[in-house]
Design an enzyme around this catalytic site. Structure first.
Site, mmCIF file in Angstrom:
data_model
loop_
_atom_site.group_PDB
_atom_site.id
_atom_site.type_symbol
_atom_site.label_atom_id
_atom_site.label_comp_id
_atom_site.label_asym_id
_atom_site.label_seq_id
_atom_site.Cartn_x
_atom_site.Cartn_y
_atom_site.Cartn_z
ATOM 1 N N GLU A 177 -19.755 -52.723 -37.711
ATOM 2 C CA GLU A 177 -19.112 -52.081 -37.479
ATOM 3 C C GLU A 177 -18.901 -51.535 -38.460
ATOM 4 O O GLU A 177 -17.228 -51.575 -39.237
ATOM 5 C CB GLU A 177 -18.161 -52.788 -36.809
ATOM 6 C CG GLU A 177 -16.860 -51.826 -36.374
ATOM 7 C CD GLU A 177 -15.240 -52.107 -36.123
ATOM 8 O OE1 GLU A 177 -14.397 -51.318 -35.987
ATOM 9 O OE2 GLU A 177 -15.137 -53.508 -36.747
ATOM 10 N N ASP A 213 -17.475 -56.859 -37.545
ATOM 11 C CA ASP A 213 -16.588 -56.357 -37.745
ATOM 12 C C ASP A 213 -16.042 -56.034 -39.337
ATOM 13 O O ASP A 213 -16.371 -57.242 -40.321
ATOM 14 C CB ASP A 213 -15.117 -57.767 -37.672
ATOM 15 C CG ASP A 213 -13.396 -56.450 -37.545
ATOM 16 O OD1 ASP A 213 -13.358 -56.024 -37.171
ATOM 17 O OD2 ASP A 213 -12.912 -57.062 -37.707
#
Length: 534
Positions: free
Chosen positions: A264, A213
């Site tokens: 990401e 993330d």
């Protein structure tokens, strides 16, 4: 070919992740096994056969760690356990084993940019006070102006408002997201050691990889400069990131079974993003340029060209995705009367939507995504043709984006509404009790049970496409000229793809039809895609 690509040419080119179809499970909304209205690991385990029948190669789980759920689990309180709402660590280990028994790999989220304000380290930092070693794990700073009453700089939270919050002793701490998600200071060696240990903890329990993330945001410019329009962002894509991911890659490569790292990264320059995919860093990264692309043949071709070129430079496979738990579902985007792209700056939820048009385009986009060389991600509910739920009552919304913008941004709850599995009324087999977000009554025609019995459904299309995709020829994509507004290419001498973006039907390319997103009637209608074998 660049030196990076030449180096990569000696690496394994047959790794499962290079062409994998990966299904994203947002646990809270997938399936509820204990009747409390919230999805959990028991629910996922009960629905593993749905995923096996779908034909995916791996599951990516959004965070399943203990969390106060201020940001749907991305505010992690403990990186080595399971959120009690979802189950137990033993259940997670059983789920991993049961998925592996079905030849499905398991990728889990890791959230290294920040933690929850309930994490033991942040609580210790609050208690220890200014100048303490505990505060060095985060970005605590004195304020500016009289009495330090102004934030240390002008950075804005990606959830709205300032990126700084003041604590009672007068110092401020940095949070690029919610104020309940303090950012770690990756200049501190303790943070690096901690996360390397977290990787090993989960690899030892059988996970096959991590989706990272905010992978571009861990390292900040230590000067914490103000950001003016046009400046390079001092909290994204900093050079120090590469050292971190090279260290992580060494850990990954020390484990058997082709474990992977997926990034990401919302970066404006695709070539910059591809630098993280060199053979000693990450294996893969999401292609967000493809996700945000509006419904336009020239724009899609440009994105595909740039993606393949940038990835070829470093010898890495592309990864294609149409939607996820943060963005408006593409059935809704493609059906808008107006802008059909996506931007966090304006979700355009006020625009009218033609769901029939959006569904027709979503079916065609699915076949495009499935045909492109590389890997792909399917967000839960895409295979059912679900749309963004735009009319959630304000009092039921839970996304902090909604709260921090005082309702100016409707947030992400609309793409997180629980999945309909069976039955004629809510909760549609999601569980035995009311779901944590309300489901539209129209979803009775979109349950997995209903669509499994319909050979023309979105679910049947995905099943056929994922099955036939395994037999698509490898090789470079070669564009074909089939007229204005027609996106067409060949893979090898035998496979042809075509998607008609134009306003009128066009002649159907020669070949045996393998799969089509809609009825053909001897031609290729508008907003329709087809796979053919020569």
């Amino acid at each position: 070919m660049t030196a990076d690509a030449q180096s990569a040419s000696t690496a394994d080119k047959t790794g499962w992740w290079r062409s994998a179809a990966i299904y994203q499970v947002y646990i809270r909304s997938f399936a509820d096994g204990n009747g409390d209205g919230v999805g959990d690991l028991a629910g996922v385990r009960a629905r593993l056969d749905h995923l096996a029948d779908l034909g995916i190669d791996a599951i990516w789980f959004t965070p399943w760690y203990p969390s106060p759920m201020d940001d749907g689990g991305y505010d992690v309180a403990d990186f080595r356990d399971i959120e009690p709402l979802f189950g137990t660590l033993a259940e997670a280990e059983d789920l991993i084993a049961e998925a592996h028994a079905r030849d499905i790999r398991v990728i889990i989220d890791i959230v290294p940019n920040h933690c929850s304000d309930e994490h033991r380290w942040f609580q210790a930092a609050l208690a220890a006070g200014p100048g303490s070693p505990e505060r060095q794990r985060f970005w605590f700073r004195p304020g500016r102006g009289p009495d330090g009453a102004e934030p240390p700089n002008n950075w804005k939270s990606r959830f709205g408002g300032s990126a700084w919050t003041r604590v009672p002793d007068g110092e401020w701490y940095l949070h690029l997201y919610s104020s309940r998600q303090p950012d770690f200071n990756w200049d501190n060696p303790e943070i690096r050691t901690e996360f390397e240990d977290v990787l090993r903890f989960w690899f030892d329990r059988g996970v096959d990889g991590f989706r990272i993330d905010v992978a571009d945001g861990l390292v900040k410019d230590p000067a914490l400069p103000d950001v003016e329009e046009g400046d390079e962002t001092p909290f994204s894509d900093q050079e120090g990131l590469h050292e971190i991911y090279r260290s992580w890659r060494k850990i990954v490569d020390s484990y058997p079974g082709e474990r992977v790292l997926v990034g990401e990264m919302w970066l404006p320059d695709m070539s910059r993003a591809a630098r993280y995919l060199r053979r000693d860093e990450l294996h893969s990264a999401f292609n967000f340029d493809f996700l945000v692309c509006p419904w336009d043949s020239a724009r899609f071709r440009d994105v595909i060209d740039r993606t393949l070129r940038a990835h070829d430079e470093v010898g890495a496979p592309a990864a294609w995705v149409l939607s996820n738990h943060d963005v408006t579902r593409h059935v809704t985007r493609y059906g808008r009367q107006g802008d059909t792209g996506f931007s966090f700056a304006n979700r355009l939820h006020e625009l009218p939507v033609d769901r029939e048009l959006g569904t027709r385009r979503a079916r065609a986009a699915a076949l495009l995504t499935l045909a492109l060389p590389g890997g792909l991600y399917v967000y839960q509910g895409e295979e059912l043709g679900l749309w963004e739920v735009l009319d959630i009552p304000d009092e039921l919304r839970q996304d902090p984006v909604w709260a921090r913008t005082n309702g100016a941004d409707p947030g992400r709850d609309g793409c997180r509404v629980p999945i309909p599995w069976s039955g004629d009324e809510p909760p549609f087999g999601f569980g035995s009790g009311s779901a944590w977000l309300p489901q539209p009554s129209e979803w009775k025609a979109f349950t997995a049970e209903t669509e499994a019995a319909d050979p023309t459904s979105m679910l049947s299309l995905y099943r056929s496409g994922l099955r036939q995709r395994r037999d698509l020829p490898p090789g470079e994509l070669e564009w074909l000229s089939l007229g204005d507004g027609v996106l067409a290419f060949r893979l090898g001498p035998e496979f042809t793809f075509a998607l008609n973006f134009s306003a009128s039907p066009v002649p159907l390319p020669a070949g045996e039809v393998l799969l089509a997103s809609g009825s053909l009637d001897g031609s290729l209608p508008t907003d329709t895609a087809v796979w053919l074998r020569s």
